[in-house]
Motif scaffolding. Sequence first.
Motif, PDB file in Angstrom:
ATOM      1  N   ALA A 109     -16.625   8.622  -5.139  1.00 33.82           N
ATOM      2  CA  ALA A 109     -16.622   7.140  -4.759  1.00 33.82           C
ATOM      3  C   ALA A 109     -17.509   6.681  -3.554  1.00 33.82           C
ATOM      4  N   ARG A 112     -21.094   7.001  -4.647  1.00 31.66           N
ATOM      5  CA  ARG A 112     -21.401   6.061  -5.421  1.00 31.66           C
ATOM      6  C   ARG A 112     -21.639   4.672  -4.694  1.00 31.66           C
ATOM      7  N   ASP A 113     -20.960   4.293  -3.725  1.00 31.73           N
ATOM      8  CA  ASP A 113     -21.128   3.157  -3.055  1.00 31.73           C
ATOM      9  C   ASP A 113     -22.060   3.303  -2.172  1.00 31.73           C
ATOM     10  N   ASP A 116     -25.256   2.748  -4.037  1.00 38.54           N
ATOM     11  CA  ASP A 116     -25.197   1.691  -4.823  1.00 38.54           C
ATOM     12  C   ASP A 116     -25.776   0.718  -3.774  1.00 38.54           C
ATOM     13  N   GLY A 117     -25.274   0.883  -2.530  1.00 39.16           N
ATOM     14  CA  GLY A 117     -25.714  -0.158  -1.372  1.00 39.16           C
ATOM     15  C   GLY A 117     -27.418   0.252  -1.149  1.00 39.16           C
ATOM     16  N   ARG A 120     -28.771  -1.975  -4.442  1.00 42.62           N
ATOM     17  CA  ARG A 120     -27.967  -3.233  -5.140  1.00 42.62           C
ATOM     18  C   ARG A 120     -28.686  -4.259  -6.125  1.00 42.62           C
TER      19      ARG A 120
END
Length: 217
Positions: A109, A112-113, A116-117, A120
């Motif tokens: 997790a 992924r964050d 993604d940042g 985005r």
Amino acid sequence: AAPSLTTPRMSTTAEVARAIDFLTHARALKRVARAGWLQRGLPARSVESVADHSWRVALFALVLAPSSGVDRDRAIRMALVHDLAECVVGDITPNDGVSDEEKRRRERAAMRDFCDGLTRDGDGLAHVARDVEALWEEYELGESAEAKLVKDMDKLEMIMQAHEYEGDGEDAGGAKRGGLEEFFTSTAGKWRTTIGEECAGEIVRRRDAAMDGVDSR
């Protein structure tokens, strides 16, 4: 396989800003102490960071990958990102009472964050984010030749550091001779590559010689 990094250069101010944000976030790895050493009583002032560890794992890959017949550049990149999730979740050890499944969930997790940042808005950094996340997942699976090598390098760096802490001695913020034996016993016989086993043998030989008061070089 992860995408190649041979892609067009960043072209917008937003992309550059996002790259700097990502690298700023990664700074946290310099501040995460390797928990295993703290849990064995080494003073915080002398304990390496996760970033210290990751740097030398990457250097191991640079030096040893050619003799292992693996993709050196891929192994180095994998080594650089293999502990990146610890920017967020910290250095979770078996002594923390967290199951392997929960550890992987938290780290996945976090990755992924983190990635993604970086992208985005779906801009030109997407290829970098995909590469970072795919390399991390490949390492976690431990099935490719590069992942097997880097997993061995991860353990090699740990036992080398244990040997060095014992050499430093308690007065210099290290450990007493033989005081970190568990790091050697926990890795013995668990090498996935020939070069990993050979290097471990050399580190153990030097440690044994040091414990006997012999210059092993």
